[in-house]
Scaffold this motif. Structure first.
Motif, PDB file in Angstrom:
ATOM      1  N   GLU A   1       0.847  -1.190   0.000  1.00 49.28           N
ATOM      2  CA  GLU A   1       0.000   0.000   0.000  1.00 49.28           C
ATOM      3  C   GLU A   1       0.880   1.237   0.000  1.00 49.28           C
ATOM      4  O   GLU A   1       1.886   1.296   0.706  1.00 49.28           O
ATOM      5  N   LEU A   2       0.480   2.220  -0.811  1.00 47.49           N
ATOM      6  CA  LEU A   2       1.183   3.506  -0.835  1.00 47.49           C
ATOM      7  C   LEU A   2       0.726   4.335   0.359  1.00 47.49           C
ATOM      8  O   LEU A   2      -0.424   4.756   0.421  1.00 47.49           O
ATOM      9  N   VAL A   3       1.634   4.552   1.290  1.00 43.92           N
ATOM     10  CA  VAL A   3       1.323   5.365   2.463  1.00 43.92           C
ATOM     11  C   VAL A   3       1.590   6.837   2.178  1.00 43.92           C
ATOM     12  O   VAL A   3       0.945   7.727   2.729  1.00 43.92           O
ATOM     13  N   GLY A   4       2.558   7.097   1.285  1.00 43.85           N
ATOM     14  CA  GLY A   4       2.927   8.469   0.981  1.00 43.85           C
ATOM     15  C   GLY A   4       4.127   8.915   1.791  1.00 43.85           C
ATOM     16  O   GLY A   4       4.691   8.154   2.585  1.00 43.85           O
ATOM     17  N   THR A   5       4.527  10.147   1.617  1.00 38.76           N
ATOM     18  CA  THR A   5       5.718  10.674   2.287  1.00 38.76           C
ATOM     19  C   THR A   5       5.380  11.633   3.428  1.00 38.76           C
ATOM     20  O   THR A   5       6.281  12.197   4.045  1.00 38.76           O
ATOM     21  N   ASP A   6       4.102  11.816   3.707  1.00 34.11           N
ATOM     22  CA  ASP A   6       3.677  12.664   4.818  1.00 34.11           C
ATOM     23  C   ASP A   6       3.786  11.850   6.108  1.00 34.11           C
ATOM     24  O   ASP A   6       3.094  10.834   6.274  1.00 34.11           O
ATOM     25  N   PRO A   7       4.638  12.261   7.050  1.00 27.23           N
ATOM     26  CA  PRO A   7       4.784  11.507   8.302  1.00 27.23           C
ATOM     27  C   PRO A   7       3.472  11.293   9.040  1.00 27.23           C
ATOM     28  O   PRO A   7       3.313  10.303   9.760  1.00 27.23           O
ATOM     29  N   ASN A   8       2.499  12.184   8.843  1.00 30.74           N
ATOM     30  CA  ASN A   8       1.218  12.056   9.536  1.00 30.74           C
ATOM     31  C   ASN A   8       0.404  10.854   9.067  1.00 30.74           C
ATOM     32  O   ASN A   8      -0.550  10.445   9.739  1.00 30.74           O
ATOM     33  N   ARG A   9       0.769  10.284   7.917  1.00 34.76           N
ATOM     34  CA  ARG A   9       0.032   9.144   7.387  1.00 34.76           C
ATOM     35  C   ARG A   9       0.617   7.815   7.866  1.00 34.76           C
ATOM     36  O   ARG A   9       0.021   6.762   7.639  1.00 34.76           O
ATOM     37  N   VAL A  10       1.767   7.875   8.517  1.00 34.54           N
ATOM     38  CA  VAL A  10       2.416   6.642   8.961  1.00 34.54           C
ATOM     39  C   VAL A  10       1.643   6.011  10.111  1.00 34.54           C
ATOM     40  O   VAL A  10       1.404   4.793  10.123  1.00 34.54           O
ATOM     41  N   GLY A  11       1.240   6.827  11.081  1.00 35.16           N
ATOM     42  CA  GLY A  11       0.545   6.309  12.255  1.00 35.16           C
ATOM     43  C   GLY A  11      -0.707   5.517  11.908  1.00 35.16           C
ATOM     44  O   GLY A  11      -0.872   4.369  12.371  1.00 35.16           O
ATOM     45  N   PRO A  12      -1.633   6.072  11.098  1.00 27.65           N
ATOM     46  CA  PRO A  12      -2.827   5.315  10.726  1.00 27.65           C
ATOM     47  C   PRO A  12      -2.513   4.013   9.999  1.00 27.65           C
ATOM     48  O   PRO A  12      -3.207   3.008  10.191  1.00 27.65           O
ATOM     49  N   ALA A  13      -1.463   4.026   9.161  1.00 26.29           N
ATOM     50  CA  ALA A  13      -1.085   2.792   8.462  1.00 26.29           C
ATOM     51  C   ALA A  13      -0.589   1.738   9.446  1.00 26.29           C
ATOM     52  O   ALA A  13      -0.929   0.550   9.336  1.00 26.29           O
ATOM     53  N   MET A  14       0.201   2.158  10.420  1.00 33.75           N
ATOM     54  CA  MET A  14       0.696   1.227  11.432  1.00 33.75           C
ATOM     55  C   MET A  14      -0.455   0.689  12.282  1.00 33.75           C
ATOM     56  O   MET A  14      -0.495  -0.502  12.632  1.00 33.75           O
TER      57      MET A  14
END
Length: 364
Positions: A319-332
Motif C-alpha cells: 500500500e502507498l502510504v505516501g511521504t507525509d509523516p502524519n500518514r504513517v501512524g494510521p497505516a501502522m
C-alpha cells in the motif's frame, strides 16, 4: 546469437542471474546463443556487488568497467566511454539491459549509437514522476529499445500508449521473482536473529534510501519518529548505508533512547530476504522490495507518493502510504489491528520469466 548482458547496481544482479542461467541451459541443449557479461561497476561496495554475484551463482564478469562514483552525469559519462570501448572490441548481436539504473541508460545509448540492437528487461514501468532519476532512465531507454520484455500488462500498455508496436512487446513476467523463488529455500538466518531474540512475525523491517525521504533532515526525522511511535515496541530492523547512519546521528535521534530500533550494515540477498520473509511487515521506499513482499505474502507499506509497480498495490500486499509523516501512524494502526489486505500474486510471477525471455530471444 551473441548477447552482451549489462549489470551495474544491486537490483540488476537479481535480474540478470536467472537470465544467465536460462541462457546456459539453452546452450547446453544445443541452442545457438551465448552471452558476455559486463559489470559497469556502478555499485562497487562489497555488499552491493561481489556478495550478490557469489550468493546468486553469477559467473565472474567478462569485463568490469569501473564506472562507480561521481555525480549522475559523471557516472553516466564514465560508463558510456568505457562501454563504447568494450562493445567496439567485442561486438555482439544484441545488448540486453535490465531495470532502470544509470547503467541501463548509459549502455543502451552506446549500443544504439553503434548500431547494435537493444533489449530492455522490465520495460514499460512508469511512476510518471520526473523527479526520480530512475523514471528518466526508463523513459530514455524505452525510447531507443528494440525489444521490450515486460513484467505486467500495465507496463505493456504504457509502451503501446507511446506508440510501440505489439510485436516488439513480450509479456514474460518478473525475473526478480525468478530469483526470489529459486533462492527462497536458501535464505540465511542472519546473526542478529539470535542476538536480538527475534521470532517470526514479531518484528518490522525497514529500508529508506530515496533522497526525498532521507536527505531532507527534518522530514527524515519526522518519518523515523512516526515509525518508531507506531511500532508498538516491536523490534525495528533497519539495514542502513553508512551515509544514512550519519544523517540519523546529525538529526539528533539518540539511538540509546530507542531500544527497539536496530541499525545494521547493508545485508546480502539471502540474509535480507530471510528477514523479509519472516517479518510482520516491511516499511520501505524501494520498488523491488514491494515485489518480493507481494510474492512472500508480507504486508508492505511504501513511503512514496507514487509507484512504478501498481500491480503490487492492486494485486499484492503493498500500500502507498505516501511521504507525509502524519500518514504513517494510521497505516501502522491498520497493520496492528489485523486489517491489512492479504493480497495475491500477479500474472506470470511464477519463476519462469527468464525462460520466456530466452525463448523469445531465440526466435529473433
Amino acid at each position: 546469437m551473441k548477447i552482451t548482458i549489462i549489470a551495474g547496481a544491486r537490483p540488476n544482479f537479481m535480474k540478470i542471474a536467472p537470465i544467465i542461467h536460462a541462457i546456459q541451459k539453452a546452450e547446453r541443449a544445443g541452442s545457438n546463443i551465448g552471452y558476455r557479461l559486463v559489470h559497469t561497476g556502478q555499485h562497487y561496495d562489497e555488499k552491493m556487488s561481489n556478495t550478490f554475484f557469489q550468493e546468486l551463482n553469477i559467473p565472474e564478469p567478462d569485463a568490469h568497467l569501473g564506472g562507480g562514483g561521481g555525480t549522475q552525469a559523471e557516472q553516466t559519462a564514465s560508463i558510456m566511454i568505457a562501454f563504447e570501448r568494450e562493445l567496439m572490441a567485442n561486438p555482439v548481436d544484441l545488448v540486453l539491459v535490465v531495470g532502470d539504473v544509470t547503467s541501463t541508460l548509459a549502455c543502451a545509448i552506446v549500443a544504439k549509437k553503434l548500431n547494435t540492437k537493444v533489449a530492455h528487461v522490465e520495460a514499460g514501468i512508469r511512476s510518471f514522476d520526473l523527479s526520480m532519476p530512475e523514471e528518466i532512465n526508463r523513459m530514455v531507454t524505452d525510447s531507443i529499445t528494440d525489444y521490450f520484455f515486460t513484467t505486467s500488462i500495465w507496463a505493456g500498455n504504457n509502451l503501446k500508449n507511446n506508440g510501440i508496436a505489439d510485436d516488439k512487446i513480450f509479456f514474460v513476467g518478473n525475473v526478480m521473482i525468478d530469483t526470489l523463488l529459486k533462492n527462497e529455500g536458501r535464505f540465511v538466518q542472519p546473526a542478529l536473529w539470535n542476538e536480538l531474540g527475534l521470532t517470526t512475525g514479531d518484528y518490522l523491517v525497514m529500508t529508506l534510501h530515496r533522497p526525498g525521504n532521507v536527505d531532507e533532515e527534518q522530514k527524515f526525522k519526522d518519518l523515523l519518529t512516526a515509525i518508531i511511535m507506531g511500532s508498538n515496541g516491536k523490534p525495528l530492523l533497519f539495514p542502513v548505508h553508512p551515509r544514512t547512519r550519519n544523517i540519523i546521528e546529525n538529526i539528533g535521534i539518540d539511538l540509546t533512547q530507542i531500544p527497539n530500533l536496530h541499525l545494521s550494515t547493508p545485508m546480502g540477498y539471502l540474509e535480507f530476504n530471510y528477514l523479509v520473509k519472516h517479518a510482520m511487515a516491511v516499511i520501505t521506499d524501494s520498488g523491488g522490495i514491494t515485489e518480493e513482499t507481494t510474492v512472500l505474502g508480507v504486508p508492505c507499506m511504501t513511503l512514496r507518493d507514487n509507484t512504478e509497480r501498481p500491480e503490487t498495490c492492486e494485486v499484492g500486499t503493498n500500500e502507498l502510504v505516501g511521504t507525509d509523516p502524519n500518514r504513517v501512524g494510521p497505516a501502522m494502526e491498520k497493520l496492528f489491528n489485523g486489517r491489512w489486505k492479504s493480497g495475491g500474486i500477479p500474472e506470470k510471477w511464477d519463476g519462469k520469466a527468464a525462460e520466456r525471455i530466452v525463448e523469445e530471444l531465440l526466435k529473433l
